[in-house]
Design an enzyme around this catalytic site. Structure first.
Site, short mmCIF file in Angstrom:
data_model
loop_
_atom_site.label_atom_id
_atom_site.label_comp_id
_atom_site.label_asym_id
_atom_site.label_seq_id
_atom_site.Cartn_x
_atom_site.Cartn_y
_atom_site.Cartn_z
N GLU A 138 33.84 20.23 -9.95
CA GLU A 138 33.18 21.15 -10.87
C GLU A 138 34.26 21.97 -11.57
O GLU A 138 35.30 22.26 -10.97
CB GLU A 138 32.21 22.07 -10.12
CG GLU A 138 31.27 22.85 -11.03
CD GLU A 138 30.49 21.97 -11.97
OE1 GLU A 138 30.94 21.79 -13.13
OE2 GLU A 138 29.44 21.44 -11.57
N CYS A 145 26.40 18.54 -11.79
CA CYS A 145 27.31 17.64 -11.09
C CYS A 145 27.59 16.46 -12.01
O CYS A 145 26.72 15.62 -12.22
CB CYS A 145 26.67 17.17 -9.78
SG CYS A 145 27.70 15.97 -8.88
#
EC number: 4.-.-.-
Length: 336
Positions: free
Chosen positions: A127, A2
């Site tokens: 992402e 992340c």
């Protein structure tokens, strides 16, 4: 992993969105500590600051460990034992912490065993899917209800029905400069193997705490020992996602355009449309402290998007409603 998030709610609404029930069953809103430092953002990267929840007992020794406070901390953990006078001299990245090694690395093991557990708050995280010769960004978040956030009153005591914040498990620490000065609070986001639904995007994902019971157990370090809390660290299935423009690739781009759903395989020109202007108008009037851009400075760009299979889950239509993007391309119905 992340490496980029969004958290666009202003400070007051963020506090309302984090309301919880105390041990007596009463609704409480966590108190802000250092509220003036908080800055909403649609594109937040490591080394920036972001909002986290933690037990009040970390800052007030005689407090009930179940009480929560909000604090703005820097993303990228600096361990308390770091000896240099400048935290930027750290030679390793600590924005993410792998769940399978965090008890073997001193940077994370120390604060974790001391109960320094926190919940990192975000609208969602970005992402990038690596495919062929390029990367396609996705926005990943909790599935949303259908109530429009614009209907929420700023000072209302009613239950929050706006955007449901993504709640990620984190570890924090407090570093004090060797030569004296203000303490620096920093955090890292714990990551796990990706759940099946998002594994086509990336093989890692944040450890997401789904529901207030999980949040309570993670934060209440005095009542829930580390070994028990670690059972909460696992892949999350209750998530939604949609592809977004490569405009988000640059952390300097910080507008609602970062979140807007796009259709893969379709060359798309994004500019200051009527709906995006209306969206910014709503954000200016309803989200105090949120990033604000003049209408004539909205970005204009062209991108060729990589074609790939449609995601299994999406709340893109609700996101468009939240952003005022009803005029955008219709969201496809996808399996839950």
């Amino acid at each position: 992993m992340c490496g980029r998030t969004a958290c666009s709610l202003g400070a007051a609404r963020l506090r309302r969105a984090c309301a919880y029930r105390d041990r007596q069953g009463r609704r409480q809103q966590p108190e802000w500590l250092r509220e003036g430092r908080y800055r909403p953002s649609y594109n937040k990267g490591p080394q920036s600051s972001g909002p986290v929840l933690l037990s009040r007992k970390h800052v007030q020794q005689d407090a009930d460990s179940s009480e929560r406070v909000l604090m703005d901390m820097r993303w990228g953990l600096v361990p308390s034992w770091f000896k240099e006078d400048d935290p930027s001299k750290m030679q390793f990245k600590t924005s993410n912490c792998r769940s399978d090694t965090m008890l073997s690395k001193s940077s994370y093991k120390g604060p974790l065993l001391k109960g320094k557990r926190c919940v990192v708050l975000a609208d969602g995280f970005y992402e990038w899917q690596q495919r062929g010769g390029g990367k396609q960004p996705y926005f990943i978040y909790f599935p949303q209800n259908k109530k429009h956030p614009a209907e929420e009153e700023e000072d209302s005591d009613e239950e929050w029905r706006g955007w449901r914040l993504l709640t990620m498990a984190g570890i924090f620490d407090c570093w004090e400069p060797p030569k004296g000065g203000e303490p620096l609070y920093t955090y890292t986001i714990i990551t796990v193997d990706a759940s099946e639904d998002v594994s086509f995007i990336h093989h890692r994902m944040p450890a997401i705490l789904d529901g207030d019971e999980a949040i309570e157990k993670w934060l209440d370090f005095a009542e829930v020992p580390t070994r028990e809390a670690m059972k909460l660290i696992r892949p999350a299935e209750n998530i939604a996602f949609h592809p977004v423009s490569t405009f988000v690739n640059s952390v300097r781009n910080d507008t609602p355009e970062c979140l807007v759903p796009i259709e893969l395989g379709v060359p798309k020109e994004v500019k200051a449309t009527a709906s995006s202007k209306a969206m910014l108008g709503w954000l200016k009037s309803s989200q105090e402290g949120s990033p604000q851009k003049k209408e004539d400075t909205l970005p204009r760009w062209k991108s060729q998007f990589i074609h790939s299979p449609s995601p299994k889950k999406s709340s893109a239509g609700i996101l468009r409603q939240w952003l005022g993007q009803e005029g955008g391309p219709p969201a496809k119905k996808q399996k839950a």
